[in-house]
Design an enzyme around this catalytic site. Sequence first.
Site, mmCIF file in Angstrom:
data_model
loop_
_atom_site.group_PDB
_atom_site.id
_atom_site.type_symbol
_atom_site.label_atom_id
_atom_site.label_comp_id
_atom_site.label_asym_id
_atom_site.label_seq_id
_atom_site.Cartn_x
_atom_site.Cartn_y
_atom_site.Cartn_z
ATOM 1 C CB SER A 293 75.035 45.423 40.746
ATOM 2 O OG SER A 293 74.701 45.145 39.398
ATOM 3 C CE1 TYR B 251 78.676 41.088 41.313
ATOM 4 C CE2 TYR B 251 76.707 41.771 40.113
ATOM 5 C CZ TYR B 251 77.936 42.067 40.671
ATOM 6 O OH TYR B 251 78.432 43.345 40.603
#
Length: 240
Positions: free
Chosen positions: A134, A147
């Site tokens: 990400s 996350y």
Amino acid sequence: MQLDGKLALVTGGTDGIGLEIARQLKRKGADVIVCGRREDLLAAARAEGFDAIRADLSNADGCQALVNMIAQRPLDILVNNAGMSGNFGPEDPLDLALTDQAIFLNLNAPMHLIGQLLPGLSTQPEAAIVNVTSGLAIAPRAGGPVYCATKAGLRSFTQALRYNLRHSKVRVIEALPPVVDTAMTRGRIGGSKMSAKECAAQIVDAIESNSAEANVGMVKLLKMVYSISPALARRVMIKF
């Protein structure tokens, strides 16, 4: 990499970015195995012509079960895409059970699958491991600490793995998406979002071109800002 005739495994491949990656690989002639947990999404994937396997990759037994199910198939491409958000921010209580599940699914599962499948991948004329991290692996946001931590860990692992395999036939690719319109982000992250289809297209292009990284969409800008001033990138992203 020539995709026609290759066999690919896409984890989390029944929805969102994973499903779009699977579709685009299939359109380019690859045979694609997808895995997921929801029976309705698995059935829909089978209706599209995918070999869809039910697999829970949030624990070691689930990873081993998936490896066992594909053990006799000569895999060329492994796409580690499955993931979950964990907790969403400082106003949410830290659910330790959910945190442990997210850490395993996002970080440990790719390591388990790579460790088990790398010997077979290494025997292929050309092969690829794609780890989907990400843009938040570069600079975190306060709304997703678990996350962000797992994706940063996977980014570090991917960079070291790439170096270790630099003389092999296995290419190691990191895909860094921006905020993408998926089930995970809907109702939780506002603002403009990239479509899963466009995100997947840039990732598949990186596989074809043997790129080391797919910096997707706005992640290109984030990386440029980070290269100039890491502190500025972190200040901007922490409140994102």
